[in-house]
Design a protein around this motif. Structure first.
Motif, PDB file in Angstrom:
ATOM      1  N   THR B  66       0.852  -1.198   0.000  1.00 23.94           N
ATOM      2  CA  THR B  66       0.000   0.000   0.000  1.00 23.94           C
ATOM      3  C   THR B  66       0.888   1.248   0.000  1.00 23.94           C
ATOM      4  O   THR B  66       2.055   1.151   0.371  1.00 23.94           O
ATOM      5  CB  THR B  66      -0.912   0.047   1.241  1.00 23.94           C
ATOM      6  OG1 THR B  66      -0.118   0.297   2.397  1.00 23.94           O
ATOM      7  CG2 THR B  66      -1.692  -1.238   1.411  1.00 23.94           C
ATOM      8  N   PRO B  67       0.406   2.416  -0.365  1.00 22.91           N
ATOM      9  CA  PRO B  67      -0.966   2.660  -0.818  1.00 22.91           C
ATOM     10  C   PRO B  67      -1.231   2.045  -2.196  1.00 22.91           C
ATOM     11  O   PRO B  67      -0.358   2.068  -3.057  1.00 22.91           O
ATOM     12  CB  PRO B  67      -1.041   4.192  -0.870  1.00 22.91           C
ATOM     13  CG  PRO B  67       0.372   4.658  -1.004  1.00 22.91           C
ATOM     14  CD  PRO B  67       1.212   3.652  -0.286  1.00 22.91           C
ATOM     15  N   SER B  68      -2.415   1.518  -2.348  1.00 24.03           N
ATOM     16  CA  SER B  68      -2.791   0.984  -3.656  1.00 24.03           C
ATOM     17  C   SER B  68      -3.110   2.145  -4.600  1.00 24.03           C
ATOM     18  O   SER B  68      -3.483   3.230  -4.157  1.00 24.03           O
ATOM     19  CB  SER B  68      -4.000   0.055  -3.516  1.00 24.03           C
ATOM     20  OG  SER B  68      -5.098   0.757  -2.984  1.00 24.03           O
ATOM     21  N   ARG B  69      -2.950   1.909  -5.890  1.00 16.24           N
ATOM     22  CA  ARG B  69      -3.156   2.978  -6.878  1.00 16.24           C
ATOM     23  C   ARG B  69      -4.639   3.315  -7.038  1.00 16.24           C
ATOM     24  O   ARG B  69      -5.500   2.462  -6.852  1.00 16.24           O
ATOM     25  CB  ARG B  69      -2.625   2.536  -8.253  1.00 16.24           C
ATOM     26  CG  ARG B  69      -1.156   2.198  -8.265  1.00 16.24           C
ATOM     27  CD  ARG B  69      -0.332   3.439  -7.916  1.00 16.24           C
ATOM     28  NE  ARG B  69       1.099   3.140  -7.858  1.00 16.24           N
ATOM     29  CZ  ARG B  69       1.914   3.162  -8.909  1.00 16.24           C
ATOM     30  NH1 ARG B  69       1.449   3.447 -10.116  1.00 16.24           N
ATOM     31  NH2 ARG B  69       3.193   2.891  -8.767  1.00 16.24           N
ATOM     32  N   LEU B  70      -4.877   4.593  -7.393  1.00 21.99           N
ATOM     33  CA  LEU B  70      -6.211   4.986  -7.849  1.00 21.99           C
ATOM     34  C   LEU B  70      -6.105   5.148  -9.360  1.00 21.99           C
ATOM     35  O   LEU B  70      -5.427   6.053  -9.850  1.00 21.99           O
ATOM     36  CB  LEU B  70      -6.643   6.303  -7.189  1.00 21.99           C
ATOM     37  CG  LEU B  70      -8.093   6.719  -7.484  1.00 21.99           C
ATOM     38  CD1 LEU B  70      -9.086   5.766  -6.819  1.00 21.99           C
ATOM     39  CD2 LEU B  70      -8.357   8.151  -6.994  1.00 21.99           C
ATOM     40  N   GLU B  89      -7.148  -2.271  -4.801  1.00 23.45           N
ATOM     41  CA  GLU B  89      -6.837  -3.146  -3.667  1.00 23.45           C
ATOM     42  C   GLU B  89      -6.531  -4.577  -4.116  1.00 23.45           C
ATOM     43  O   GLU B  89      -5.969  -5.369  -3.372  1.00 23.45           O
ATOM     44  CB  GLU B  89      -8.002  -3.145  -2.666  1.00 23.45           C
ATOM     45  CG  GLU B  89      -8.166  -1.828  -1.930  1.00 23.45           C
ATOM     46  CD  GLU B  89      -7.046  -1.595  -0.929  1.00 23.45           C
ATOM     47  OE1 GLU B  89      -6.906  -2.398   0.003  1.00 23.45           O
ATOM     48  OE2 GLU B  89      -6.307  -0.608  -1.086  1.00 23.45           O
ATOM     49  N   ASP B  90      -6.923  -4.885  -5.363  1.00 24.43           N
ATOM     50  CA  ASP B  90      -6.644  -6.225  -5.898  1.00 24.43           C
ATOM     51  C   ASP B  90      -5.141  -6.448  -6.080  1.00 24.43           C
ATOM     52  O   ASP B  90      -4.703  -7.581  -6.214  1.00 24.43           O
ATOM     53  CB  ASP B  90      -7.375  -6.420  -7.233  1.00 24.43           C
ATOM     54  CG  ASP B  90      -6.971  -5.380  -8.279  1.00 24.43           C
ATOM     55  OD1 ASP B  90      -6.848  -4.187  -7.925  1.00 24.43           O
ATOM     56  OD2 ASP B  90      -6.781  -5.756  -9.449  1.00 24.43           O
ATOM     57  N   LEU B  91      -4.366  -5.359  -6.104  1.00 20.10           N
ATOM     58  CA  LEU B  91      -2.923  -5.509  -6.303  1.00 20.10           C
ATOM     59  C   LEU B  91      -2.152  -5.645  -4.988  1.00 20.10           C
ATOM     60  O   LEU B  91      -0.936  -5.832  -5.000  1.00 20.10           O
ATOM     61  CB  LEU B  91      -2.377  -4.317  -7.105  1.00 20.10           C
ATOM     62  CG  LEU B  91      -2.953  -4.203  -8.519  1.00 20.10           C
ATOM     63  CD1 LEU B  91      -2.370  -3.001  -9.245  1.00 20.10           C
ATOM     64  CD2 LEU B  91      -2.687  -5.485  -9.316  1.00 20.10           C
ATOM     65  N   GLY B  95      -3.885 -10.302  -2.678  1.00 19.43           N
ATOM     66  CA  GLY B  95      -4.902 -10.059  -3.689  1.00 19.43           C
ATOM     67  C   GLY B  95      -6.201  -9.424  -3.247  1.00 19.43           C
ATOM     68  O   GLY B  95      -7.188  -9.492  -3.977  1.00 19.43           O
ATOM     69  N   ALA B  96      -6.203  -8.788  -2.098  1.00 17.84           N
ATOM     70  CA  ALA B  96      -7.441  -8.139  -1.662  1.00 17.84           C
ATOM     71  C   ALA B  96      -7.146  -7.152  -0.534  1.00 17.84           C
ATOM     72  O   ALA B  96      -6.043  -7.119   0.009  1.00 17.84           O
ATOM     73  CB  ALA B  96      -8.463  -9.179  -1.194  1.00 17.84           C
ATOM     74  N   HIS B  97      -8.175  -6.370  -0.203  1.00 16.67           N
ATOM     75  CA  HIS B  97      -8.047  -5.403   0.895  1.00 16.67           C
ATOM     76  C   HIS B  97      -7.815  -6.090   2.225  1.00 16.67           C
ATOM     77  O   HIS B  97      -7.378  -5.472   3.180  1.00 16.67           O
ATOM     78  CB  HIS B  97      -9.328  -4.566   0.979  1.00 16.67           C
ATOM     79  CG  HIS B  97     -10.473  -5.325   1.578  1.00 16.67           C
ATOM     80  ND1 HIS B  97     -11.167  -6.298   0.892  1.00 16.67           N
ATOM     81  CD2 HIS B  97     -11.008  -5.293   2.823  1.00 16.67           C
ATOM     82  CE1 HIS B  97     -12.085  -6.812   1.677  1.00 16.67           C
ATOM     83  NE2 HIS B  97     -12.018  -6.230   2.847  1.00 16.67           N
ATOM     84  N   LYS B  98      -8.148  -7.368   2.313  1.00 12.31           N
ATOM     85  CA  LYS B  98      -8.180  -8.056   3.616  1.00 12.31           C
ATOM     86  C   LYS B  98      -6.837  -8.081   4.326  1.00 12.31           C
ATOM     87  O   LYS B  98      -6.774  -8.214   5.547  1.00 12.31           O
ATOM     88  CB  LYS B  98      -8.713  -9.478   3.450  1.00 12.31           C
ATOM     89  CG  LYS B  98     -10.218  -9.504   3.214  1.00 12.31           C
ATOM     90  CD  LYS B  98     -10.750 -10.915   3.147  1.00 12.31           C
ATOM     91  CE  LYS B  98     -12.258 -10.936   2.950  1.00 12.31           C
ATOM     92  NZ  LYS B  98     -12.993 -10.472   4.146  1.00 12.31           N
ATOM     93  N   ILE B  99      -5.749  -7.937   3.577  1.00 11.28           N
ATOM     94  CA  ILE B  99      -4.427  -7.946   4.207  1.00 11.28           C
ATOM     95  C   ILE B  99      -4.302  -6.798   5.205  1.00 11.28           C
ATOM     96  O   ILE B  99      -3.605  -6.911   6.217  1.00 11.28           O
ATOM     97  CB  ILE B  99      -3.319  -7.886   3.118  1.00 11.28           C
ATOM     98  CG1 ILE B  99      -1.950  -8.226   3.715  1.00 11.28           C
ATOM     99  CG2 ILE B  99      -3.294  -6.529   2.418  1.00 11.28           C
ATOM    100  CD1 ILE B  99      -1.746  -9.675   4.031  1.00 11.28           C
ATOM    101  N   ARG B 100      -4.984  -5.679   4.937  1.00  9.74           N
ATOM    102  CA  ARG B 100      -4.900  -4.526   5.863  1.00  9.74           C
ATOM    103  C   ARG B 100      -5.434  -4.927   7.236  1.00  9.74           C
ATOM    104  O   ARG B 100      -4.817  -4.656   8.267  1.00  9.74           O
ATOM    105  CB  ARG B 100      -5.728  -3.350   5.325  1.00  9.74           C
ATOM    106  CG  ARG B 100      -5.222  -2.758   4.015  1.00  9.74           C
ATOM    107  CD  ARG B 100      -6.162  -1.622   3.592  1.00  9.74           C
ATOM    108  NE  ARG B 100      -5.864  -1.089   2.268  1.00  9.74           N
ATOM    109  CZ  ARG B 100      -5.168   0.041   2.046  1.00  9.74           C
ATOM    110  NH1 ARG B 100      -4.702   0.749   3.058  1.00  9.74           N
ATOM    111  NH2 ARG B 100      -4.959   0.461   0.819  1.00  9.74           N
TER     112      ARG B 100
END
Lengths: 268, 426
Positions: B66-70, B89-91, B95-100
């Motif tokens: 992170t930060p993931s791109r917009l 967030e897929d990157l 592969g998902a937001h869940k890592i946060r």
């Protein structure tokens, strides 16, 4: 309707602990559960706890989960639970409904309290609400003169034990172990200290549940608690006799007799 | 992120965990209250400790990416007549937001001196994320997963095992996500002295809805700043899919007080809400208590939980985070069902238009947000801006896609049946 405290007073007068037996309503059928609970009363239970089967019973181990699920699959409804209360209360022993919170909220707390009282129920045991998040139930129970049995656990702080004891009516349910319902081989060394902590905060009776399955364990718990609560062992007895009501009831009577002797052997 | 994280949240819970006095709370066994109190104190102390916040940021940046791109999805934007921005967030790692969420909770677990974590999982994504965090932080990890799901998601079971976690199939109840939560709670009652429960979404008893939101809110904090930096404006709308609602609340939080920004959650409509086979909890459920919180619940007349249905296992849950229930009741956010078929249509559309294969969960948000974008484009012109949380990537969903679209047979005679994208020739 008899409050649970009358059963504790009677047991105390006899110099012993009270025996509290649990079965879910509607297991193995609505009529079958009434027959079974009546047999438990006849064989020596002082108080009957009637479980309201629920889809997500987080405090229950596999035995009670299985019975509750069987009852739900057979179509038991909340109104059937009230019918069981009425039939068992007619024997004269105090009956408590043990239920998770959502079915009560769904029924309507005030309406539930009114209907439970009208059916002759003594009150309710609430495993997933605590007094500090249960104000709606406290108000309804007080309005209808019902027992409010809250739980304490070995992990409860002294402040919470005191808060829970003062919010409870009937008795305080002390969970003997950190864990879900179910029979255990070894008795818990956490129960005694917990009972003493409840006693230190008032003179409401304390009953110990979770893990007791035979007369010897009941005698041990009865040596320091006002009541002994047995659930999974009764359920297991019926699960072990599928489709044979006569044998199941006979085994239930034998277990109740053993436990009733236990609470007398353990007299303080 | 650190500055925003410590701002008070206007739409926040009170100190007992109630959102708007009704939603949330803590309907839990007394045995777990001490642990929940301990967790609440530890989380609040940690969020007020600059060292913890900066370590959390560092871990997310260096390890999770992170930060993931917009990202401005130009072809998609041209199709709908509005600017469509994808929060990628897929990157992120796994592969998902869940890592946060899991890195935050695992870091807190270390801080609390506990040695073991447990988690529930539906399709396995939160389980994989938890196993990943446990490996990173050297924690024992047990994941509860419905027995039905362990069979359907054998690949994720293998990933968790490879990462060193123990996977326990749950046979009780309906043997799905809600039962995995029940079983994890049963474990926790007996293990609470040394174990932390890494809850997978912004639901459950206080403090989980608020704590999970805090760990996920970087999504929206980043997106808001990126949108201002890149385009000089706030978006007109933000959109996310809602199962339990962690990615959605993670995006929404930064925008709650920007009252001009529309907030849209898209719920799993399954076969269609009218069929009864869906998981559109806010749209079609009623207030009740599930897994420790008062929230919208799919339930029957007696308050028994009803089984939900969605093509997306990650959204297949009969409850929802209580803050979403409150935002819906207040009218601050709008929650709309998107059916299985609509989500699969959006999955194909995004894949072919942007070269991004989204998770099916995420595809619900894509479908719904494009409707919003079309409307805003008509109202405000092509500069109208919509941010979609691209919460996860679709690799895990290829089995479902193969079946749905008839893919995977290169020599086959049958052409894949992919729905025509909106705006394209039939």
């Amino acid at each position: 309707m008899p409050s649970t405290s009358t059963a504790f007073a009677k047991a105390r007068a006899e110099g012993r602990s009270a025996l509290i037996g649990y079965l879910p309503a509607g297991f193995p059928s609505v009529e079958g559960s009434i027959t079974a609970m009546r047999a438990m009363v006849e064989a020596g239970c002082d108080v009957i706890e009637i479980g309201l089967p629920y889809s997500d019973p987080v405090m229950d181990g596999p035995t009670i989960q299985a019975a509750a699920q069987q009852a739900l699959e057979a179509g038991v409804r909340t109104k059937d639970v009230l019918r069981v209360v009425e039939a068992v209360a007619a024997t004269g022993v105090p009956t408590l409904v043990m239920t998770y919170w959502n079915p009560v909220e769904r029924y309507g707390v005030e309406r539930w309290a009114a209907d439970l009282a009208a059916a002759g129920g003594a009150g309710m045991i609430t495993p997933d609400i605590t007094p500090d998040h249960g104000s709606a139930w406290v108000a309804a129970a007080d309005a209808h003169d019902l027992d409010k049995v809250f739980l304490v656990a070995p992990s409860s702080t002294d402040e919470r034990v005191a808060m829970t004891a003062s919010a409870s009516r009937g008795f305080v349910y002390a969970a003997a172990v950190m864990g879900v319902t179910g029979a255990r081989d070894a008795s818990s060394d956490l129960a005694g200290p917990l009972v003493r902590r409840v006693r230190a905060s008032g003179d409401i009776p304390v009953a110990v549940g979770i893990g007791v399955s035979n007369g010897d364990q009941a005698a041990e718990v009865a040596s320091f608690a006002d009541g002994v609560i047995v659930g999974s062992a009764f359920v297991r007895t019926l699960l072990d006799h599928p489709g044979d009501e006569t044998a199941g009831i006979a085994a239930l009577r034998a277990l109740t007799t053993d436990l009733a002797e236990g609470v007398r052997r353990g007299a303080r | 992120m650190s500055q925003q994280t410590q701002q008070p949240v206007k739409y926040d819970a009170d100190d007992r965990g109630y959102f708007g006095e009704t939603w949330g709370g803590r309907f839990m066994p007394e045995a777990l209250v001490a642990a929940l109190d301990e967790l609440t104190v530890a989380w609040q102390d940690a969020m007020a400790d600059a060292a913890f916040v900066s370590e959390f940021e560092r871990v997310l940046r260096d390890y999770a990416g992170t930060p993931s791109r917009l990202y401005h999805a130009e072809r998609l934007s041209a199709q709908v007549g509005a600017r469509v921005l994808l929060k990628r967030e897929d990157l992120n790692h796994t592969g998902a937001h869940k890592i946060r969420n899991v890195m935050g909770q695992a870091l807190l677990t270390k801080r609390m001196g506990k040695s073991r974590v447990i988690a529930e999982t539906g399709a396995g994504q939160h389980g994989v994320a938890s196993a990943t965090a446990a490996a990173y932080f050297d924690l024992d990890c047990t994941v509860y997963m419905g027995a039905v799901d362990t069979r359907r998601q054998a690949l994720n079971v293998a990933r968790m095992q490879l990462l060193g976690a123990k996977v326990v199939p749950v046979e009780s109840g309906s043997a799905t996500l809600k039962d995995a939560i029940n079983e994890a709670m049963r474990d926790w009652v007996a293990s609470v002295d040394h174990t932390a429960y890494l809850f997978g979404t912004a639901a459950g008893p206080h403090p989980f809805p608020s704590m999970v939101r805090d760990f996920c809110r970087g999504i929206g904090d980043e997106a808001r700043q990126q949108c201002l930096d890149q385009y000089g404006v706030l978006p007109d709308a933000v959109a996310a899919c809602v199962g339990g609602g962690s990615n959605a609340i993670g995006l929404f939080t930064a925008f709650l007080e920007d009252e001009g920004v529309e907030i849209h959650g898209f719920e799993p409509g399954g076969d269609g809400v009218e069929t009864g086979r869906h998981a559109a909890t806010i749209h079609a459920g009623e207030a009740g208590v599930l897994h420790g919180a008062r929230t919208y619940v799919l339930q029957d007349e007696d308050g028994q939980t009803v089984e939900s249905h969605s093509i997306s296992a990650g959204l297949d849950y009969p409850g929802v985070g209580p803050q979403h229930s409150w935002l819906a009741a207040l009218g601050r956010a709008t929650y709309t069902p998107v059916t299985d078929a609509q989500a699969m249509e959006a999955m194909a559309l995004l894949s072919r238009t942007e070269g991004i294969i989204p998770a099916i969960e995420t595809a619900h948000a894509v479908y719904g947000a494009l409707d919003v974008a079309r409307r805003l484009g008509e109202e405000k012109g092509p500069a109208a801006t919509v941010i979609i949380n691209l919460s996860g990537r679709g690799d895990k969903d290829m089995g479902t896609a193969i079946e749905w679209f008839g893919l995977g047979d290169a020599d086959g005679e049958a052409e894949p049946v992919i729905a025509t994208a909106p705006g394209e020739e039939a």
